[in-house]
Design an enzyme around this catalytic site. Structure first.
Site, short mmCIF file in Angstrom:
data_model
loop_
_atom_site.label_atom_id
_atom_site.label_comp_id
_atom_site.label_asym_id
_atom_site.label_seq_id
_atom_site.Cartn_x
_atom_site.Cartn_y
_atom_site.Cartn_z
N HIS A 1 0.89 -1.07 -0.10
CA HIS A 1 -0.05 -0.16 -0.11
C HIS A 1 0.70 1.18 -0.11
O HIS A 1 2.03 1.31 0.18
CB HIS A 1 -1.03 0.12 1.00
CG HIS A 1 -0.33 -0.02 2.51
ND1 HIS A 1 0.03 0.93 2.97
CD2 HIS A 1 -0.31 -0.71 3.42
CE1 HIS A 1 0.71 0.92 4.41
NE2 HIS A 1 0.50 -0.25 4.63
N CYS B 1 2.84 -4.82 6.81
CA CYS B 1 2.69 -4.26 5.50
C CYS B 1 4.10 -4.07 4.61
O CYS B 1 4.71 -3.82 5.19
CB CYS B 1 1.71 -3.36 5.07
SG CYS B 1 -0.13 -4.13 5.80
#
Length: 422
Positions: free
Chosen positions: A252, A269
């Site tokens: 992301h 992440c």
């Protein structure tokens, strides 16, 4: 003026200084004396934001403060939230009044020490990447066999805080691009929910959460993911069999007020600047693109890569041929002592079932289509094989998507997990 450029002139010590030297408060010079000599107008370097930040560091190291200032100013005009560029800007002003012994010493605030240390780590990661030209001259040992429909593969080097894209060109991984990336606050090798680590292994992009969708479902928290998110398939089959837990591991972007985050700053992440996340996104095929996350990337010659590829293909075809030829014991010898099936069977139960099934066969034909093979690194390297299996015999026809995980046992590659691909 050469005395003003101490951290820049010590090029051989730069990497150590970035990581180890503490921030220092600037010393105020005598107000009765000129604080600095007038700086001539410099020439701003061109290129991507990363190329320009590295160019600015080069200029400082070489004593070209005017060009460094021009480069940093131009970069901040384009990327007003680039914190590392602001740090260099502060150093450039401080250097007019005093010598600095390390990057960030011009900041002068002990309260900001942790953030300055993070920016030093970011600079170190970017500099180290430039010093390694392997992706352009060698092949990744982790990308061995592309399935025909897989146009690209993504490789994440956790240690280097780097994400690479390779294109499938007639089966050969061909370098496309790479970018700086952020991983988990506590590093890699995720084991449980909330441990703030990034998983290691072979995963696949299995969705796309657009920014409008995130705004609708996450509200104000949507900004944490910048331009959007691309979930990956953690936990995969082998993760689940090993008891690894967690969810929501995504590729992301970053918040609007941030250009880039520290190398270790996410909750697990892989995060990139919004501009670079959009660049990566154009190569992602949801449901197809593998994301191979390794502790440290291994780069090999094409001859060595071909040798490893051939060996991996031979493993899988040997397994298929022994199964098809009803060579039951050699086939079962392909499975590791710690083997588990997707329905929880250990090697003993699996073997007993296979022996019973094989006894009722007079012939079988097995074809593997859409085969891919990817290798993870670390202390226990693994091969992840995925394929569409077409099985036919005298008393059964069956087609399924299957995945296997291979690991070395006493120096021999064996299957530690096998089952339907998720």
């Amino acid at each position: 003026m050469s005395s003003l450029f101490l951290w820049g002139k010590r090029g051989a010590c730069l990497l150590a200084l970035l990581m180890l030297a503490p921030p220092a408060r600037p010393i105020i010079s005598d107000p009765a004396k000129p604080r600095f000599l007038e700086e001539k107008a410099g020439i701003a370097s061109k290129g991507t934001p990363e190329q320009r930040i590295l160019s600015a560091i080069d200029h400082i190291r070489n004593g070209n403060l005017a060009d460094a200032r021009a480069t940093v100013d131009a970069l901040l005009k384009e990327q007003p939230n680039y914190r590392l560029a602001y740090l260099l800007s502060g150093d450039l002003y401080a250097m007019r009044a005093m010598p600095l012994n390390t990057m960030g010493a011009g900041a002068g605030s002990t309260a900001a020490a942790e953030r300055i240390a993070d920016l030093r780590k970011e600079a170190l990661a970017r500099i180290s990447s430039r010093m390694t030209q392997a992706p352009q001259t060698r092949l990744p040992a982790h990308l061995l066999v592309f399935a025909p429909q897989q146009q690209y593969a993504i490789l994440v080097d956790a240690e280097a805080s780097r994400i690479y894209v390779f294109k499938n060109v007639d089966g050969v991984p061909t370098y496309v691009t790479d970018h700086y990336a952020t991983i988990g606050k506590l590093g890699s090798d995720k084991f449980r929910e909330g441990d703030q680590r990034t998983p290691l292994g072979v995963y696949f992009v299995n969705g796309h959460l657009s920014r409008p969708y995130l705004d609708k479902t996450r509200g104000a928290q949507a900004d944490l993911y910048g331009v959007g998110a691309w979930p990956i398939s953690f936990p995969n089959e082998i993760d689940k069999s090993e008891g690894r837990t967690g969810s929501g591991i995504w590729l992301h972007g970053v918040p609007a007020n941030t250009y880039a985050r520290a190398p270790w700053a996410s909750n697990g992440c892989v995060a990139m600047s919004n501009e670079e996340m959009l660049d990566i996104a154009q190569y992602i095929q949801v449901g197809q693109t593998p994301v191979v996350i390794v502790p440290k990337a291994e780069w090999v010659t094409k001859v060595e890569w071909q040798s490893r590829r051939d060996a991996a293909l031979s493993l899988v075809d040997g397994w298929r041929e022994e199964w098809e030829s009803l060579k039951t014991q050699p086939y079962l010898n392909r499975y590791a002592k710690q083997f588990k099936s997707d329905d929880g069977q250990d090697l003993a139960r699996w073997s007993s079932q296979k022996i019973s099934v094989s006894a009722g066969k007079s012939w079988s034909k097995i074809r593997l289509d859409n085969l891919s093979i990817y290798a993870s690194g670390g202390p226990n390297p693994r091969l992840t094989t995925s394929f569409k299996q077409d099985y036919r015999s005298n008393n059964l026809d069956n087609q399924m998507n299957k995945r296997q995980y291979w690991q070395q046992e006493d120096g021999i590659w064996k299957i530690i997990f096998e089952g339907a691909a998720a």
